[in-house]
Design a protein around this motif. Structure first.
Motif, PDB file in Angstrom:
ATOM      1  N   ARG A  52      -0.930   2.383  -5.524  1.00  0.00           N
ATOM      2  CA  ARG A  52      -1.479   2.209  -4.737  1.00  0.00           C
ATOM      3  C   ARG A  52      -3.090   2.005  -4.512  1.00  0.00           C
ATOM      4  O   ARG A  52      -3.629   3.329  -4.112  1.00  0.00           O
ATOM      5  CB  ARG A  52      -1.234   0.984  -3.256  1.00  0.00           C
ATOM      6  CG  ARG A  52       0.189   0.590  -3.615  1.00  0.00           C
ATOM      7  CD  ARG A  52       0.595  -0.089  -2.219  1.00  0.00           C
ATOM      8  NE  ARG A  52       1.960  -0.938  -2.756  1.00  0.00           N
ATOM      9  CZ  ARG A  52       3.335  -0.533  -2.642  1.00  0.00           C
ATOM     10  NH1 ARG A  52       4.009   1.349  -2.200  1.00  0.00           N
ATOM     11  NH2 ARG A  52       4.406  -0.972  -3.100  1.00  0.00           N
ATOM     12  N   ILE A  53      -4.063   1.199  -4.621  1.00  0.00           N
ATOM     13  CA  ILE A  53      -5.776   1.503  -4.160  1.00  0.00           C
ATOM     14  C   ILE A  53      -5.562   1.303  -2.850  1.00  0.00           C
ATOM     15  O   ILE A  53      -5.416   0.365  -2.277  1.00  0.00           O
ATOM     16  CB  ILE A  53      -6.593   0.237  -4.286  1.00  0.00           C
ATOM     17  CG1 ILE A  53      -5.711   0.319  -6.166  1.00  0.00           C
ATOM     18  CG2 ILE A  53      -7.695   0.486  -4.306  1.00  0.00           C
ATOM     19  CD1 ILE A  53      -7.104  -1.179  -6.961  1.00  0.00           C
ATOM     20  N   LEU A  54      -6.312   2.520  -2.123  1.00  0.00           N
ATOM     21  CA  LEU A  54      -6.398   1.730  -0.972  1.00  0.00           C
ATOM     22  C   LEU A  54      -8.137   2.347  -0.594  1.00  0.00           C
ATOM     23  O   LEU A  54      -9.010   2.024  -1.200  1.00  0.00           O
ATOM     24  CB  LEU A  54      -6.403   4.284  -0.416  1.00  0.00           C
ATOM     25  CG  LEU A  54      -5.287   4.485  -0.867  1.00  0.00           C
ATOM     26  CD1 LEU A  54      -4.644   5.783  -0.407  1.00  0.00           C
ATOM     27  CD2 LEU A  54      -4.040   3.846   0.162  1.00  0.00           C
ATOM     28  N   VAL A  55      -8.174   1.204   0.046  1.00  0.00           N
ATOM     29  CA  VAL A  55      -9.182   1.145   0.887  1.00  0.00           C
ATOM     30  C   VAL A  55      -9.165   1.095   2.507  1.00  0.00           C
ATOM     31  O   VAL A  55      -8.311   1.492   3.239  1.00  0.00           O
ATOM     32  CB  VAL A  55      -9.657  -0.237   1.065  1.00  0.00           C
ATOM     33  CG1 VAL A  55      -9.152  -0.772  -0.275  1.00  0.00           C
ATOM     34  CG2 VAL A  55      -8.573  -1.167   2.354  1.00  0.00           C
ATOM     35  N   SER A  56     -11.082   1.765   3.233  1.00  0.00           N
ATOM     36  CA  SER A  56     -11.608   2.023   4.652  1.00  0.00           C
ATOM     37  C   SER A  56     -10.652   1.020   5.378  1.00  0.00           C
ATOM     38  O   SER A  56     -11.308  -0.325   4.896  1.00  0.00           O
ATOM     39  CB  SER A  56     -12.847   2.880   4.725  1.00  0.00           C
ATOM     40  OG  SER A  56     -13.923   1.878   4.203  1.00  0.00           O
ATOM     41  N   ASP A  57     -10.926   1.414   6.950  1.00  0.00           N
ATOM     42  CA  ASP A  57     -10.791   0.554   7.746  1.00  0.00           C
ATOM     43  C   ASP A  57     -12.455  -0.714   7.781  1.00  0.00           C
ATOM     44  O   ASP A  57     -12.338  -1.611   7.989  1.00  0.00           O
ATOM     45  CB  ASP A  57     -11.169   1.110   9.120  1.00  0.00           C
ATOM     46  CG  ASP A  57      -9.570   1.740   9.433  1.00  0.00           C
ATOM     47  OD1 ASP A  57      -8.345   1.292   8.634  1.00  0.00           O
ATOM     48  OD2 ASP A  57      -9.441   2.091  10.535  1.00  0.00           O
ATOM     49  N   GLN A  58     -13.382   0.077   7.621  1.00  0.00           N
ATOM     50  CA  GLN A  58     -14.269  -0.920   7.349  1.00  0.00           C
ATOM     51  C   GLN A  58     -14.274  -2.013   6.291  1.00  0.00           C
ATOM     52  O   GLN A  58     -15.155  -3.182   6.445  1.00  0.00           O
ATOM     53  CB  GLN A  58     -15.413  -0.083   6.952  1.00  0.00           C
ATOM     54  CG  GLN A  58     -16.931  -0.901   7.074  1.00  0.00           C
ATOM     55  CD  GLN A  58     -18.185   0.114   6.143  1.00  0.00           C
ATOM     56  OE1 GLN A  58     -18.005   1.135   5.919  1.00  0.00           O
ATOM     57  NE2 GLN A  58     -19.328  -0.178   6.001  1.00  0.00           N
TER      58      GLN A  58
END
Length: 243
Positions: free
Chosen positions: A228-234
């Motif tokens: 899966r594509i991982l993204v930051s909290d921002q």
């Protein structure tokens, strides 16, 4: 790149909400589709059987007409036998009579077989019609239930679909293809945040160095365990402003 990630995460959230709406409908859409398919199959079968009966009637009437013609010929040949003056002529007429009688016997047998098949076809039509009535009644009931459910969630679904369409117009085709491929393979969830050092999809640990790189929002990162594509909290915090 940060903008791309925000768009994809926003799309993911909208899709998850749409999925929740669809789940509220339960099995009704698939039940309706299945009943429609069964009803369609029965209608096609009934049509096929009716066409078979129609053709069989033509074949039966044709055979019956030929039997009548042969009967007339047999009577004519028998009448001629009374008038002939030689054994040769008599024998020739006898052969014609025998040939006509054999042909008549074959046609009568064929007519009996046709009648038998027509009776079976009519019985099958009755059975299919009874099934069709049953399916049609259930189908009408399920369609009514589905319309009520659709009406209940129509506004929410339209709103979400509108949001989705707006996002799609802003996402690059290549990014969308990647997103849809992962979403299909991962039960509807393609973009997930990193939470407490773990993938938000499979919950496996993400290496600290990789987390630092993800937080820079400069490229696509995928979970090495689930893909899966991982993204930051921002990205998660800012994505809501895009819809």
């Amino acid at each position: 790149m940060e903008h791309k990630l925000k768009l994809l995460y926003s799309l993911q959230q909208v899709d998850l909400q749409l999925q929740e709406v669809l789940e509220l409908k339960g099995d009704l859409p698939s039940i309706v589709a299945e009943l429609e398919a069964k009803a369609g199959e029965l209608k096609a079968k009934i049509k096929e059987l009716n066409e078979f009966i129609k053709k069989s009637k033509v074949d039966r009437d044709k055979a019956d007409g030929e039997i009548i013609d042969l009967a007339e010929k047999i009577e004519k040949y028998k009448s001629q036998q009374l008038q002939v003056k030689s054994n040769k002529q008599y024998d020739a007429l006898t052969k014609e009579i025998e040939t006509a009688e054999e042909r008549t016997s074959l046609l009568e047998k064929s007519m009996a077989e046709i009648e038998g098949k027509m009776l079976v076809a009519k019985s099958d039509i009755d059975a299919c019609s009874a099934q069709l009535d049953e399916f049609s009644g259930e189908l009408d009931e399920k369609k009514k239930e589905l319309r009520e459910v659709n009406k209940e969630h129509e506004k929410e679904e339209l709103k979400l679909q509108h949001e989705r369409d707006k996002l799609l117009s802003r996402i690059e085709k290549s990014d969308l293809v990647r997103y849809e491929r992962i979403k299909t393979a991962k039960n509807g969830k393609a973009v997930v945040p990193v939470r407490r050092g773990a993938c938000g999809g499979c919950f496996n640990r993400v290496p600290p160095q990789k987390i630092l790189e993800i937080r820079q929002n400069q490229k696509f990162f995928v979970c090495e365990h689930c893909g899966r594509i991982l993204v930051s909290d921002q990205v998660v915090e800012m994505s809501s402003a895009l819809s």
